[in-house]
Design an enzyme around this catalytic site. Structure first.
Site, mmCIF file in Angstrom:
data_model
loop_
_atom_site.group_PDB
_atom_site.id
_atom_site.type_symbol
_atom_site.label_atom_id
_atom_site.label_comp_id
_atom_site.label_asym_id
_atom_site.label_seq_id
_atom_site.Cartn_x
_atom_site.Cartn_y
_atom_site.Cartn_z
ATOM 1 N N HIS A 30 0.841 -1.478 -0.078
ATOM 2 C CA HIS A 30 0.165 0.188 0.185
ATOM 3 C C HIS A 30 0.940 1.489 -0.114
ATOM 4 O O HIS A 30 0.650 2.269 -0.725
ATOM 5 C CB HIS A 30 -1.062 -0.281 1.234
ATOM 6 C CG HIS A 30 -1.699 1.309 1.544
ATOM 7 N ND1 HIS A 30 -2.857 1.487 0.963
ATOM 8 C CD2 HIS A 30 -1.173 2.437 2.022
ATOM 9 C CE1 HIS A 30 -3.306 2.838 1.304
ATOM 10 N NE2 HIS A 30 -2.198 3.350 2.056
ATOM 11 N N GLU A 31 1.870 1.207 0.875
ATOM 12 C CA GLU A 31 2.769 2.394 1.038
ATOM 13 C C GLU A 31 3.377 2.621 -0.503
ATOM 14 O O GLU A 31 3.698 3.706 -0.965
ATOM 15 C CB GLU A 31 3.939 2.192 2.031
ATOM 16 C CG GLU A 31 3.090 2.135 3.306
ATOM 17 C CD GLU A 31 2.292 3.525 3.873
ATOM 18 O OE1 GLU A 31 2.840 4.672 3.282
ATOM 19 O OE2 GLU A 31 1.336 3.416 4.364
ATOM 20 N N GLU A 61 -5.693 7.207 -1.001
ATOM 21 C CA GLU A 61 -5.641 5.739 -0.194
ATOM 22 C C GLU A 61 -6.386 4.699 -1.017
ATOM 23 O O GLU A 61 -5.874 3.626 -0.816
ATOM 24 C CB GLU A 61 -6.437 6.202 1.167
ATOM 25 C CG GLU A 61 -5.734 7.042 1.992
ATOM 26 C CD GLU A 61 -4.347 6.644 2.201
ATOM 27 O OE1 GLU A 61 -4.054 5.505 2.357
ATOM 28 O OE2 GLU A 61 -3.540 7.669 2.449
ATOM 29 N N ASP A 110 -4.438 1.323 -2.179
ATOM 30 C CA ASP A 110 -5.317 -0.028 -1.800
ATOM 31 C C ASP A 110 -5.246 -0.995 -3.057
ATOM 32 O O ASP A 110 -4.900 -2.167 -3.189
ATOM 33 C CB ASP A 110 -6.497 0.198 -1.140
ATOM 34 C CG ASP A 110 -6.477 0.837 0.281
ATOM 35 O OD1 ASP A 110 -5.392 0.546 0.547
ATOM 36 O OD2 ASP A 110 -7.650 0.875 0.820
ATOM 37 N N HIS A 142 1.434 4.270 -2.947
ATOM 38 C CA HIS A 142 1.647 5.708 -2.964
ATOM 39 C C HIS A 142 2.667 6.343 -3.698
ATOM 40 O O HIS A 142 2.530 7.500 -4.494
ATOM 41 C CB HIS A 142 1.687 6.440 -1.223
ATOM 42 C CG HIS A 142 0.426 6.278 -0.581
ATOM 43 N ND1 HIS A 142 -0.692 6.984 -1.071
ATOM 44 C CD2 HIS A 142 0.100 5.648 0.377
ATOM 45 C CE1 HIS A 142 -1.639 6.713 -0.157
ATOM 46 N NE2 HIS A 142 -1.113 6.074 0.818
HETATM 47 ZN ZN LIG Z 1 -2.094 5.155 2.689
#
Ligand SMILES: [Zn+2]
Length: 436
Positions: free
Chosen positions: A288-289, A370, A374, A292
């Protein structure tokens, strides 16, 4: 350059007061909506979570959320009184008069101006201390999140004050100097200096500043290390290092982050996160990070910060030459000398009142990011792992499953659990076979 006009001064006072009152009403309205909504749904776990979240955990989250919202209202009220005290009731004016008439004025215009900012920082910092103390040692403590001793809290306070002085004072002095000597386009130079400073802090934070507060140890779990390294290679990342941070010495809340630029890139896991999640779940959180980064969210955030501060400095450049900006906020500008510190201070106090009204827009962007991160994580790892990791994190952090939808629009940088997990369920459950 300053022309006195009582009219514009009075109009500005009215605008300031109106925005202050409107902001206060909106904040109280939102907080009371949140409290009512959470209390209303406290009795029952939402159907979608009935199998995974106990009633006890659900109620703990409700009570924690309500305590924080109530405390937030108290802080907002206090902040408003304080702001009025500093501005219309004459706090800043009194402090400023005291300093420009003191011996400091004999050392040039920079000394009393720096002293004004330092005194303001010291006084408001002291006035806010009881709130930080209450939040840490009453609210966080009551729900079992606080792991700090009073001694550690005090050491942290001293360290962060020192760091603030060491890195903050030079940049503030530089900006004040530019305001006084760089001509009418000073705000452009000051913006450049401010951006350079921000990039420097971003660069130094992982290796110089963060280690002052926490210990960072290389990740030793070989199996997890191999797994995480494989994931990063698959996603096209080379990190300088994988680290575990002793987050548990302050809080039971868990987190992970990916930080730094170029060669200074590193992945940091809170020890609390590694304790709560399975290796597959850790992978999903890291993916997930990485998402980004892949979606350039970090760069977008930095670029928009650059643009917003350019607009801010341009506005400050104009406001600082308008007498009504000072008098309208209850401060007498120094007609013979420099008002740069005054302008900076008033600007920093007033801007949040206005920018509060665009916060739903910024929160909306953040929630969109976000979802994108995801989706990236689901494409790179097992979607089930991300779901169970998020569920554990929502539960361990006592995030309510039933926030008020309007409150969410204003304040939530992350989507609430129901929306986020709902979206995950609708994404492809087994991406690896789909990719193959
Ligand atoms: Zn996040």
């Amino acid at each position: 350059m300053m022309a006195y006009s009582l009219d514009s001064s009075f109009v500005f006072t009215l605008v300031f007061a109106a925005v202050l009152v409107l902001g206060l009403l909106v904040k109280f309205y939102l907080a009371s909506r949140q409290i009512r909504h959470v209390a209303l749904h406290r009795g029952q776990v939402p159907a979608a979570f009935a199998a995974t979240i106990s009633l006890e955990a659900h109620q703990k989250a409700a009570d924690y959320t309500i305590s924080k919202a109530r405390f937030g209202m108290l802080e907002t009220a206090f902040g408003t009184v304080l702001l009025l005290g500093w501005t219309l009731l004459g706090g800043i004016d009194a402090l400023n008069q005291l300093l420009i008439n003191s011996e400091l004025a004999g050392y040039g215009s920079l000394a009393p101006q720096l002293a004004l900012l330092a005194a303001f920082g010291l006084i408001s910092g002291l006035l806010e201390l009881p709130f930080t103390l209450y939040s840490t040692f009453r609210i966080e403590e009551r729900f079992g999140f606080n792991k700090m001793t009073f001694r550690l809290w005090l050491v942290d306070l001293l360290k962060s004050t020192l760091v603030g002085i060491v890195i903050g004072l030079p940049i503030v002095a530089l900006i004040l100097w530019l305001m006084g000597s760089a001509g009418s386009l000073w705000w452009l130079w000051a913006w450049g200096a401010w951006m350079g400073f921000n990039l420097l802090v971003l660069l130094l934070y992982p290796t110089v500043i963060a280690p002052l507060f926490n210990k960072f140890q290389p990740l030793e779990d070989e199996a997890l290390k191999a797994r995480v390294t494989a994931l990063m290679q698959r996603c096209g990342f080379a990190a300088k290092g994988l680290f575990v941070m002793d987050g548990s010495k302050r809080t039971a809340h868990a987190n992970a982050y990916f930080t730094g630029f170029g060669a200074a890139k590193r992945v940091v896991f809170y020890d609390t996160l590694l304790k709560q999640l399975s290796p597959g779940e850790v992978d999903a959180v890291l993916a997930h990070e990485l998402g980004h980064f892949k979606h350039k969210h970090i760069i977008k955030r930095i670029v928009s910060m650059f643009a917003m501060s350019l607009a801010g400095f341009a506005l400050l450049g104009w406001l600082s030459s308008q007498a009504w900006f000072y008098t309208g906020l209850g401060v007498r500008p120094n007609l013979a000398g420099a008002n740069d510190a005054l302008a900076l201070l008033l600007f920093m106090l007033v801007v949040p009142l206005f920018s509060f009204f665009v916060s739903p827009l910024l929160a909306q962007f953040s929630r969109k990011h976000e979802f994108e991160a995801d989706a990236y994580a689901v494409a790179q790892t097992d979607g089930k792992d991300l779901q169970s990791a998020l569920l554990k994190l929502y539960q361990d952090n006592a995030n309510t499953l039933t926030p008020d939808p309007v409150f969410v629009k204003f304040y939530y940088s992350h989507p609430p659990a129901s929306e986020r997990l709902g979206r995950l369920t609708s994404l492809s459950p087994n991406p690896e076979s789909a990719a193959a």
